[in-house]
Design a protein around this motif. Structure first.
Motif, PDB file in Angstrom:
ATOM      1  N   THR A 132      18.317  41.207 -42.029  1.00  0.00           N
ATOM      2  CA  THR A 132      18.342  39.856 -43.102  1.00  0.00           C
ATOM      3  C   THR A 132      18.690  39.273 -43.711  1.00  0.00           C
ATOM      4  N   PHE A 133      18.965  40.207 -44.884  1.00  0.00           N
ATOM      5  CA  PHE A 133      18.645  40.253 -46.000  1.00  0.00           C
ATOM      6  C   PHE A 133      20.600  39.620 -46.006  1.00  0.00           C
ATOM      7  N   VAL A 134      20.462  38.798 -46.523  1.00  0.00           N
ATOM      8  CA  VAL A 134      21.629  37.633 -46.744  1.00  0.00           C
ATOM      9  C   VAL A 134      22.679  37.775 -47.547  1.00  0.00           C
ATOM     10  N   ARG A 135      21.841  38.117 -48.855  1.00  0.00           N
ATOM     11  CA  ARG A 135      22.407  38.816 -50.049  1.00  0.00           C
ATOM     12  C   ARG A 135      23.196  40.442 -49.997  1.00  0.00           C
ATOM     13  N   GLY A 136      22.052  41.035 -49.441  1.00  0.00           N
ATOM     14  CA  GLY A 136      22.463  42.909 -48.642  1.00  0.00           C
ATOM     15  C   GLY A 136      23.106  42.296 -47.838  1.00  0.00           C
ATOM     16  N   HIS A 137      23.396  41.957 -47.370  1.00  0.00           N
ATOM     17  CA  HIS A 137      25.553  41.685 -45.825  1.00  0.00           C
ATOM     18  C   HIS A 137      26.334  41.216 -46.923  1.00  0.00           C
ATOM     19  N   VAL A 138      26.037  40.243 -48.079  1.00  0.00           N
ATOM     20  CA  VAL A 138      27.862  39.682 -48.437  1.00  0.00           C
ATOM     21  C   VAL A 138      27.711  40.698 -49.452  1.00  0.00           C
ATOM     22  N   ARG A 139      27.195  41.247 -50.222  1.00  0.00           N
ATOM     23  CA  ARG A 139      27.117  42.339 -50.980  1.00  0.00           C
ATOM     24  C   ARG A 139      28.111  43.521 -50.650  1.00  0.00           C
ATOM     25  N   GLU A 140      27.938  44.093 -49.194  1.00  0.00           N
ATOM     26  CA  GLU A 140      28.211  44.968 -48.748  1.00  0.00           C
ATOM     27  C   GLU A 140      29.525  44.285 -48.547  1.00  0.00           C
ATOM     28  N   GLY A 141      30.275  43.577 -47.336  1.00  0.00           N
ATOM     29  CA  GLY A 141      31.265  43.063 -47.286  1.00  0.00           C
ATOM     30  C   GLY A 141      32.365  42.961 -48.611  1.00  0.00           C
ATOM     31  N   LYS A 142      31.310  42.531 -49.918  1.00  0.00           N
ATOM     32  CA  LYS A 142      32.201  42.541 -50.880  1.00  0.00           C
ATOM     33  C   LYS A 142      32.899  44.114 -51.980  1.00  0.00           C
ATOM     34  N   CYS A 143      31.757  44.882 -51.238  1.00  0.00           N
ATOM     35  CA  CYS A 143      31.928  45.934 -51.553  1.00  0.00           C
ATOM     36  C   CYS A 143      33.440  46.199 -51.160  1.00  0.00           C
ATOM     37  N   HIS A 144      33.059  46.733 -49.735  1.00  0.00           N
ATOM     38  CA  HIS A 144      34.365  46.871 -48.656  1.00  0.00           C
ATOM     39  C   HIS A 144      35.401  46.379 -48.908  1.00  0.00           C
ATOM     40  N   LEU A 145      35.848  44.640 -49.051  1.00  0.00           N
ATOM     41  CA  LEU A 145      36.700  44.092 -49.430  1.00  0.00           C
ATOM     42  C   LEU A 145      37.328  44.827 -51.148  1.00  0.00           C
ATOM     43  N   SER A 146      36.448  45.296 -51.712  1.00  0.00           N
ATOM     44  CA  SER A 146      37.038  45.718 -52.837  1.00  0.00           C
ATOM     45  C   SER A 146      37.924  47.199 -52.934  1.00  0.00           C
ATOM     46  N   LEU A 147      36.798  47.402 -52.193  1.00  0.00           N
ATOM     47  CA  LEU A 147      37.349  49.226 -51.786  1.00  0.00           C
ATOM     48  C   LEU A 147      38.595  48.846 -50.478  1.00  0.00           C
ATOM     49  N   GLY A 148      38.995  47.942 -50.802  1.00  0.00           N
ATOM     50  CA  GLY A 148      40.377  47.317 -49.685  1.00  0.00           C
ATOM     51  C   GLY A 148      40.178  47.577 -47.340  1.00  0.00           C
ATOM     52  N   ASN A 149      38.403  47.980 -47.626  1.00  0.00           N
ATOM     53  CA  ASN A 149      38.647  47.926 -45.938  1.00  0.00           C
ATOM     54  C   ASN A 149      38.087  46.277 -45.034  1.00  0.00           C
ATOM     55  N   ALA A 150      39.443  45.547 -45.198  1.00  0.00           N
ATOM     56  CA  ALA A 150      38.612  43.893 -45.017  1.00  0.00           C
ATOM     57  C   ALA A 150      38.302  44.066 -43.382  1.00  0.00           C
ATOM     58  N   MET A 151      38.824  44.501 -42.622  1.00  0.00           N
ATOM     59  CA  MET A 151      37.599  44.764 -41.530  1.00  0.00           C
ATOM     60  C   MET A 151      36.136  44.794 -41.385  1.00  0.00           C
ATOM     61  N   ALA A 152      36.117  45.756 -42.320  1.00  0.00           N
ATOM     62  CA  ALA A 152      34.381  45.780 -42.634  1.00  0.00           C
ATOM     63  C   ALA A 152      34.291  44.779 -43.080  1.00  0.00           C
ATOM     64  N   ALA A 153      34.965  44.062 -43.995  1.00  0.00           N
ATOM     65  CA  ALA A 153      34.376  43.357 -44.942  1.00  0.00           C
ATOM     66  C   ALA A 153      34.110  42.404 -43.748  1.00  0.00           C
ATOM     67  N   SER A 154      35.094  42.075 -43.558  1.00  0.00           N
ATOM     68  CA  SER A 154      34.832  40.663 -42.009  1.00  0.00           C
ATOM     69  C   SER A 154      33.656  40.505 -41.085  1.00  0.00           C
ATOM     70  N   ARG A 155      33.472  41.953 -41.092  1.00  0.00           N
ATOM     71  CA  ARG A 155      32.181  42.112 -40.229  1.00  0.00           C
ATOM     72  C   ARG A 155      31.031  41.599 -41.005  1.00  0.00           C
ATOM     73  N   CYS A 156      30.452  42.089 -41.833  1.00  0.00           N
ATOM     74  CA  CYS A 156      29.375  41.525 -42.881  1.00  0.00           C
ATOM     75  C   CYS A 156      29.676  40.906 -42.825  1.00  0.00           C
ATOM     76  N   PHE A 157      30.333  39.426 -43.119  1.00  0.00           N
ATOM     77  CA  PHE A 157      30.272  38.136 -44.069  1.00  0.00           C
ATOM     78  C   PHE A 157      30.520  37.341 -42.667  1.00  0.00           C
ATOM     79  N   GLN A 158      30.438  37.770 -41.055  1.00  0.00           N
ATOM     80  CA  GLN A 158      30.642  36.998 -39.892  1.00  0.00           C
ATOM     81  C   GLN A 158      29.269  37.015 -39.918  1.00  0.00           C
ATOM     82  N   ARG A 159      27.785  38.420 -40.060  1.00  0.00           N
ATOM     83  CA  ARG A 159      27.125  38.828 -40.038  1.00  0.00           C
ATOM     84  C   ARG A 159      26.199  37.836 -40.686  1.00  0.00           C
TER      85      ARG A 159
END
Length: 469
Positions: A79-106
């Motif tokens: 339930t750690f919101v900022r953790g999910h945001v950061r995971e999504g930001k990392c995925h996006l920065s590394l070019g993995n937009a699909m994984a990033a989308s899943r994190c932001f949806q969570r």
């Protein structure tokens, strides 16, 4: 309830975190990282410590390491919101937009109105769209558009090697080698075994006609990734191109021009993307054509070489010489001017001067042609030619013809006299041959009398008559 020693450890860990926060606020991310690490070592099950260290690593541009910490933080607390945001930001920065989308949806499942997650979800969608368009444009060979799409995608995914490599490959295909080299070198500094970057470095060298060095990079790339299709194809093409070009050069040196022509033609079919090498091959084939006296074909090949590389001096020089040989002097002058503007050498200046003289000569009357003799005709041949042409065009011979024909023959008679006057006088002939204006030398052809020349040649008024002919 925790024991005193546990409480002590937790307080210590919290103190490390507070010190980390202070350094983070001062933007001293290395020190912040050290203190968050101490906090984690003391208390390895605290999600927020991993979250904080992830944020610090992101500020240091270490997105792959940051991703590991962000993922650990949400494993410890889903339930750690900022953790999910950061995971999504990392995925996006590394070019993995699909994984990033899943994190932001969570994140939006946990906090429906989270504005950051809403924005980042749009960014991830934009990256996916840029990827989709780039893939289509690459197939269409619209490499400029691919570079544009990758530049946009890299604004959201600055650490994505895949996007950088695709951009670098397209820059190489567009002939923008220094930019492509720079992108590939940046990646190799961070990851010296990156097969894609090694391939792009090789591709730049290959397209700059440094084929041997290029092959070394392709081989290195294949060592790192034996199934790298592009490196494999480029390596094969590079070796084939080098061998075929060398065979063509060998045949040319041996004087076997027909074989050289065939080999250069085969080499041109190997890789249409290799602009610099193909420009050289067209120029070489143009030289072969000029040796075979197929001058228009030679001009055509040199034009193709120049179209591929408009800075290719050798192709301009070869084409200019062919223009000279086919008496297309204006085109020759244009090519020699381009050469002289680029490389102001004595030799190039002389080439230009010669072409300008020939152009000037071509625009005035061709006295050799008027008399029907070649440029190396002897004095005797010039006299014989004058006798024949003067008699042929003499006005008396055409006194019974129409006014139009009389006028035409009179004009020809005058020209024959002019031609003889110049070509029978060694000084005037030399000036004429060198392209000097005879009017500048005080010889005004407008005041010229063809009848006087005729009388002098045939020995006075009674020396020759058309009467009774």
């Amino acid at each position: 309830q925790c024991s005193d020693s546990q409480c002590q450890v937790m307080l210590e860990a919290e103190s490390f975190k507070e010190q980390g926060n202070a350094y983070y606020a001062k933007k001293d991310y290395n020190e912040a990282y050290n203190y968050y690490t101490k906090a984690i070592d003391a208390c390895p099950n605290n999600a927020s410590y991993y979250g904080n260290r992830a944020a610090t690593l992101m500020m240091l541009g270490k997105f792959r390491e940051a991703l590991g910490d962000a993922q650990q933080s949400v494993r410890l607390d889903d339930t750690f919101v900022r953790g999910h945001v950061r995971e999504g930001k990392c995925h996006l920065s590394l070019g993995n937009a699909m994984a990033a989308s899943r994190c932001f949806q969570r994140v939006l499942e946990l906090d429906r109105t989270n504005p950051q997650a809403q924005q980042e979800l749009k960014n991830a969608s934009a990256v996916l769209e840029y990827e989709r368009i780039a893939e289509i444009d690459f197939e269409k060979r619209d490499f400029r558009k691919v570079v544009f799409c990758m530049d946009r995608a890299l604004e959201f995914a600055p650490a994505c090697h895949r996007f950088k490599i695709l951009k670098a490959e397209c820059l190489a295909l567009l002939g923008r080698y220094p930019e492509a080299q720079s992108v590939a070198s940046d990646i190799l500094r961070m990851d010296s075994t990156n097969a894609d970057a090694l391939y792009v470095r090789g591709l730049c060298l290959y397209y700059e006609d440094c084929i041997e060095k290029a092959v070394q990079f392709f081989i290195q790339a294949l060592r790192m990734a034996p199934d790298h299709e592009k490196a494999c194809l480029a390596c094969r093409n590079a070796k084939a191109l080098k061998a075929k070009k060398e065979d063509g050069n060998k045949a040319f040196k041996e004087g076997n021009y027909k074989l050289a022509y065939e080999l250069y033609t085969e080499a041109l079919g190997i890789d249409p993307n290799n602009i610099k090498t193909n420009a050289k091959l067209y120029c070489n084939r143009g030289t072969v054509n000029s040796k075979l006296r197929k001058l228009e074909d030679a001009i055509d090949d040199c034009t193709k070489a120049i179209k591929l590389d408009d800075t290719y001096i050798k192709a301009y020089l070869r084409r200019a010489q062919c223009y000279m040989d086919t008496e297309q002097y204006e085109d020759a002058v244009r090519d020699y001017e381009k050469v002289y503007q680029t490389e102001k050498t004595k030799e190039h200046k002389q080439f230009l001067k010669n072409a300008q003289v020939e152009l000037k000569k071509s625009k005035r009357k061709d006295y050799y042609k008027i008399l029907g003799v070649n440029k190396n005709a002897s004095e005797d041949e010039i006299k014989k030619a004058y006798r024949k042409r003067a008699l042929m065009h003499h006005p008396d011979r055409h006194s019974g013809a129409s006014a139009e024909i009389q006028k035409e023959e009179e004009k020809k008679f005058k020209e024959v006299g002019e031609a003889f006057t110049i070509l029978s006088d060694p000084k005037k002939k030399a000036r004429y041959d060198s392209g000097q204006d005879l009017e500048e030398d005080g010889m005004n052809m407008a005041d010229f009398d063809a009848n006087n020349i005729f009388k002098a040649f045939f020995g006075g008024p009674g020396g020759f008559s058309f009467e009774g002919k």
